[in-house]
Design a protein around this motif. Structure first.
Motif, PDB file in Angstrom:
ATOM      1  N   GLN A 104       0.828  -1.214   0.000  1.00 16.58           N
ATOM      2  CA  GLN A 104       0.000   0.000   0.000  1.00 16.58           C
ATOM      3  C   GLN A 104       0.860   1.262   0.000  1.00 16.58           C
ATOM      4  O   GLN A 104       0.534   2.252  -0.658  1.00 16.58           O
ATOM      5  N   ALA A 105       1.946   1.229   0.747  1.00 16.07           N
ATOM      6  CA  ALA A 105       2.834   2.396   0.783  1.00 16.07           C
ATOM      7  C   ALA A 105       3.453   2.632  -0.591  1.00 16.07           C
ATOM      8  O   ALA A 105       3.590   3.773  -1.044  1.00 16.07           O
ATOM      9  N   TYR A 106       3.815   1.547  -1.271  1.00 16.93           N
ATOM     10  CA  TYR A 106       4.372   1.642  -2.623  1.00 16.93           C
ATOM     11  C   TYR A 106       3.411   2.415  -3.523  1.00 16.93           C
ATOM     12  O   TYR A 106       3.810   3.321  -4.267  1.00 16.93           O
ATOM     13  N   ASP A 107       2.153   2.038  -3.416  1.00 18.75           N
ATOM     14  CA  ASP A 107       1.135   2.662  -4.254  1.00 18.75           C
ATOM     15  C   ASP A 107       1.014   4.162  -3.959  1.00 18.75           C
ATOM     16  O   ASP A 107       0.945   4.983  -4.886  1.00 18.75           O
ATOM     17  N   MET A 108       1.021   4.544  -2.699  1.00 17.85           N
ATOM     18  CA  MET A 108       0.926   5.959  -2.335  1.00 17.85           C
ATOM     19  C   MET A 108       2.153   6.733  -2.816  1.00 17.85           C
ATOM     20  O   MET A 108       2.046   7.873  -3.282  1.00 17.85           O
ATOM     21  N   LEU A 109       3.314   6.133  -2.675  1.00 17.67           N
ATOM     22  CA  LEU A 109       4.556   6.807  -3.068  1.00 17.67           C
ATOM     23  C   LEU A 109       4.624   6.972  -4.586  1.00 17.67           C
ATOM     24  O   LEU A 109       5.079   7.994  -5.095  1.00 17.67           O
ATOM     25  N   LYS A 110       4.132   5.955  -5.298  1.00 16.50           N
ATOM     26  CA  LYS A 110       4.159   5.994  -6.762  1.00 16.50           C
ATOM     27  C   LYS A 110       3.310   7.147  -7.288  1.00 16.50           C
ATOM     28  O   LYS A 110       3.653   7.783  -8.278  1.00 16.50           O
ATOM     29  N   ARG A 111       2.202   7.419  -6.604  1.00 17.27           N
ATOM     30  CA  ARG A 111       1.290   8.462  -7.046  1.00 17.27           C
ATOM     31  C   ARG A 111       1.677   9.848  -6.519  1.00 17.27           C
ATOM     32  O   ARG A 111       1.031  10.838  -6.822  1.00 17.27           O
ATOM     33  N   SER A 112       2.723   9.911  -5.678  1.00 13.98           N
ATOM     34  CA  SER A 112       3.103  11.191  -5.075  1.00 13.98           C
ATOM     35  C   SER A 112       4.019  11.985  -6.006  1.00 13.98           C
ATOM     36  O   SER A 112       4.445  11.494  -7.049  1.00 13.98           O
ATOM     37  N   ARG A 113       4.315  13.216  -5.595  1.00 15.58           N
ATOM     38  CA  ARG A 113       5.229  14.034  -6.392  1.00 15.58           C
ATOM     39  C   ARG A 113       6.682  13.843  -5.964  1.00 15.58           C
ATOM     40  O   ARG A 113       7.580  14.532  -6.443  1.00 15.58           O
ATOM     41  N   LEU A 114       6.911  12.920  -5.034  1.00 21.74           N
ATOM     42  CA  LEU A 114       8.288  12.639  -4.606  1.00 21.74           C
ATOM     43  C   LEU A 114       9.032  11.900  -5.713  1.00 21.74           C
ATOM     44  O   LEU A 114       8.414  11.286  -6.585  1.00 21.74           O
ATOM     45  N   ASN A 115      10.345  11.946  -5.656  1.00 24.68           N
ATOM     46  CA  ASN A 115      11.180  11.251  -6.647  1.00 24.68           C
ATOM     47  C   ASN A 115      11.324   9.783  -6.255  1.00 24.68           C
ATOM     48  O   ASN A 115      12.399   9.326  -5.875  1.00 24.68           O
ATOM     49  N   PHE A 116      10.200   9.051  -6.346  1.00 24.10           N
ATOM     50  CA  PHE A 116      10.152   7.665  -5.871  1.00 24.10           C
ATOM     51  C   PHE A 116      10.780   6.720  -6.893  1.00 24.10           C
ATOM     52  O   PHE A 116      10.368   6.698  -8.050  1.00 24.10           O
ATOM     53  N   VAL A 117      11.776   5.934  -6.452  1.00 21.56           N
ATOM     54  CA  VAL A 117      12.477   5.030  -7.373  1.00 21.56           C
ATOM     55  C   VAL A 117      12.090   3.565  -7.160  1.00 21.56           C
ATOM     56  O   VAL A 117      12.710   2.668  -7.711  1.00 21.56           O
ATOM     57  N   GLY A 118      11.072   3.324  -6.318  1.00 18.75           N
ATOM     58  CA  GLY A 118      10.587   1.952  -6.133  1.00 18.75           C
ATOM     59  C   GLY A 118      11.146   1.279  -4.901  1.00 18.75           C
ATOM     60  O   GLY A 118      11.717   1.930  -4.022  1.00 18.75           O
ATOM     61  N   ASN A 119      10.971  -0.030  -4.835  1.00 15.74           N
ATOM     62  CA  ASN A 119      11.479  -0.794  -3.706  1.00 15.74           C
ATOM     63  C   ASN A 119      13.000  -0.878  -3.738  1.00 15.74           C
ATOM     64  O   ASN A 119      13.603  -0.969  -4.807  1.00 15.74           O
ATOM     65  N   VAL A 120      13.599  -0.842  -2.564  1.00 18.02           N
ATOM     66  CA  VAL A 120      15.030  -1.126  -2.430  1.00 18.02           C
ATOM     67  C   VAL A 120      15.182  -2.199  -1.360  1.00 18.02           C
ATOM     68  O   VAL A 120      14.308  -2.371  -0.513  1.00 18.02           O
ATOM     69  N   GLU A 121      16.295  -2.922  -1.399  1.00 19.61           N
ATOM     70  CA  GLU A 121      16.513  -4.006  -0.449  1.00 19.61           C
ATOM     71  C   GLU A 121      17.559  -3.608   0.595  1.00 19.61           C
ATOM     72  O   GLU A 121      18.159  -2.539   0.509  1.00 19.61           O
ATOM     73  N   GLY A 122      17.776  -4.498   1.562  1.00 23.83           N
ATOM     74  CA  GLY A 122      18.716  -4.209   2.643  1.00 23.83           C
ATOM     75  C   GLY A 122      20.098  -3.820   2.138  1.00 23.83           C
ATOM     76  O   GLY A 122      20.770  -2.967   2.713  1.00 23.83           O
ATOM     77  N   ARG A 123      20.503  -4.440   1.042  1.00 28.06           N
ATOM     78  CA  ARG A 123      21.842  -4.167   0.501  1.00 28.06           C
ATOM     79  C   ARG A 123      21.951  -2.789  -0.141  1.00 28.06           C
ATOM     80  O   ARG A 123      23.044  -2.279  -0.359  1.00 28.06           O
ATOM     81  N   ASP A 124      20.806  -2.189  -0.477  1.00 26.15           N
ATOM     82  CA  ASP A 124      20.821  -0.925  -1.204  1.00 26.15           C
ATOM     83  C   ASP A 124      21.158   0.279  -0.330  1.00 26.15           C
ATOM     84  O   ASP A 124      21.461   1.357  -0.856  1.00 26.15           O
TER      85      ASP A 124
END
Lengths: 332, 332
Positions: free
Chosen positions: A191-211
């Protein structure tokens, strides 16, 4: 007053902040809140303390590191934490800084200063080193039981913090998750992914622990439970490596090689040292509240004061309010 | 078949496992499941391969690393993962080992082998280095949306795994949390704490992120989301330090010092290397299913096979069933 070396390190840090030549002339004055006698005694040890810029406010009570935060804040009105934050809320100070009981500072800040309109949960953003500089991770422990909407708010506040304080224009934002693909993770993450995707933030998607250390995103957002675990894990890495290196020591040549290795590592570990960057702001409260580590040295205290000064001057809270006014996805 | 260097590394690892002198005479036979022609071609490259101990089973389909696990397992009956696990479930093999698509191996193992009675969710336990040897953390990614009862089951299974495979009698168990005191953390953690406290496990209470490397507890339990993030963060530390060290290189003397530092660090990082200890078992399924890293070398494959052999010989699943029969706190 509740830190490991209070008030000696705290007072010394305050005096050093006032006297720092890099800060120019008279950038701020300080109010020291705590047991007045003890503070005066410490101030007496610093001949260079400019008393015209220092006010001492007596707060006879001390909230200890082990005290239960909510109860302490409710009942200990004469503690330095409650009294100092109240002073800030009443307009007697522009910012508040403490290396004391973290939970008590968070609770008192949230209750006494209140939250910025539109922010349900304040957050703590912390700096990690990364391959390309550093990565700012939030939340690192202000919240457990986080909702998707909270994660969106953390992202918004931390983006502005990164932009204003670290000079990163339109910083990339990643959502910490167990895989990179959209749809990964628990319901909260999806759900958070969906909100971030629709926001005006520079959202680059999911990242993992190594990132985090890779620096894939400048800002990494997660719930406070996971963030706290990763932060404390990361903080333990330098000590662990040092102890492992020592365990290898046998014979003069090896000790010599270990000395070299330690020297080289020192520069790397410096970036991970909280004494270097001082405290972190509690983002989302109506004011500036900087939270430091209980083991803070004078240097860390000084850097916390500088951070508070910067937060005020750069109007981080105003920028957060502006962004909230312009971007409001449906609550969840 | 789906790994980075399949089937060359996998076949070589299999041959090396059979020929390992430390393992004594004929401890196990191997069935290689995959594209028979490709496997035979690789086997032809190893003159030392004892063909009397190797059977090749043809599985023409390959589940790739990017395939969606649930769908792949449902529809790709001729894949090496589905065919190999079915072989194990039907009694044609005592264990299954794969370095392929982790999600597919987990899904196929759970669906085809089934779960041990009393276990709602299987778990993956992974080894971290620690100041006093190592620390086994579960769950590191088999589950998101974990319930308190699941955490209790992870603790029970991982305790037995630590005891049987790592020889740790009555291993200490810590619950990964944001603070040490009872009552810390989210609802899940609070309820899991209560179940663990009332269990017969050697529960030492909450532990924090820093306690993994410190070795405060031998077994550390957490939800699969947090565990996966910490595991991947930890795996990224050696690479991060190496790149930071390289960035410091300038001038001959410094390069010399860096070389020394790297040499000293190599021993420390070896403990963190998955190639060394091979794969990890999916604990809680009715069988032995060992999951490896997609980048596994022959050495890692060999060590995965040894792990499978040990899991079978030491009857880890039987021990889990015995403990479940003797200790059953109310479900939650």
């Amino acid at each position: 007053m509740g830190t490991d070396n209070a008030p000696a390190e705290d007072v010394r840090g305050a005096v050093e902040a006032l006297n720092d030549p890099a800060r120019g002339a008279n950038p701020f004055d300080l109010i020291l809140v705590g047991r007045a006698q003890e503070i005066e005694r410490e101030l007496g040890r610093h001949s260079g303390a400019d008393r015209s810029r220092i006010t001492v406010v007596d707060a006879p009570d001390v909230i200890g590191m082990g005290d239960e935060p909510a109860q302490a804040v409710r009942t200990r009105r004469e503690s330095s934490i409650v009294k100092g934050i109240t002073l800030h809320a009443d307009g007697g100070a522009d910012a508040f800084v403490s290396a004391g009981n973290t939970g008590a500072v968070m609770t008192a800040s949230t209750l006494i200063l209140g939250r910025i309109k539109g922010i349900a949960r304040p957050t703590i953003a912390s700096q990690f080193p990364s391959a390309n500089g550093f990565c700012i991770v939030a939340d690192v422990g202000a919240n457990v039981d986080t909702k998707p909407r909270n994660l969106y708010e953390f992202a918004l506040m931390t983006s502005i913090y990164a932009e204003q304080i670290f000079g990163l224009a339109n910083p990339s934002v990643g959502l910490l998750n167990v895989g990179e693909e959209e749809g990964k993770g628990d319901d909260r993450a999806v759900q958070a992914y969906d909100m971030l995707k629709r926001s005006r933030l520079n959202f680059v998607g999911n990242v993992e622990g190594r990132d985090i250390l890779k620096g894939t995103a400048r800002v990494v957002i997660c719930d406070g439970f996971t963030g706290n675990i990763v932060l404390k894990f990361a903080e333990s890495v330098p000590g662990f490596l040092r102890s492992k290196l020592s365990a290898q020591a046998s014979g003069f040549m090896t000790r010599l090689r270990l000395g070299v290795a330690r020297g080289v590592l020192r520069n790397v570990f410096r970036e991970m040292d909280y004494q270097e960057y001082g405290g972190v702001p509690l983002l989302g409260v109506n004011g500036v509240s900087i939270i430091g580590h209980g083991g803070s040295t004078a240097k860390a205290v000084k850097n916390m004061i500088f951070k508070a000064d910067e937060m005020v001057r750069k109007g981080v809270n105003l920028k957060i309010m502006e962004m909230l006014a312009g971007e409001e996805p449906e609550a969840s």
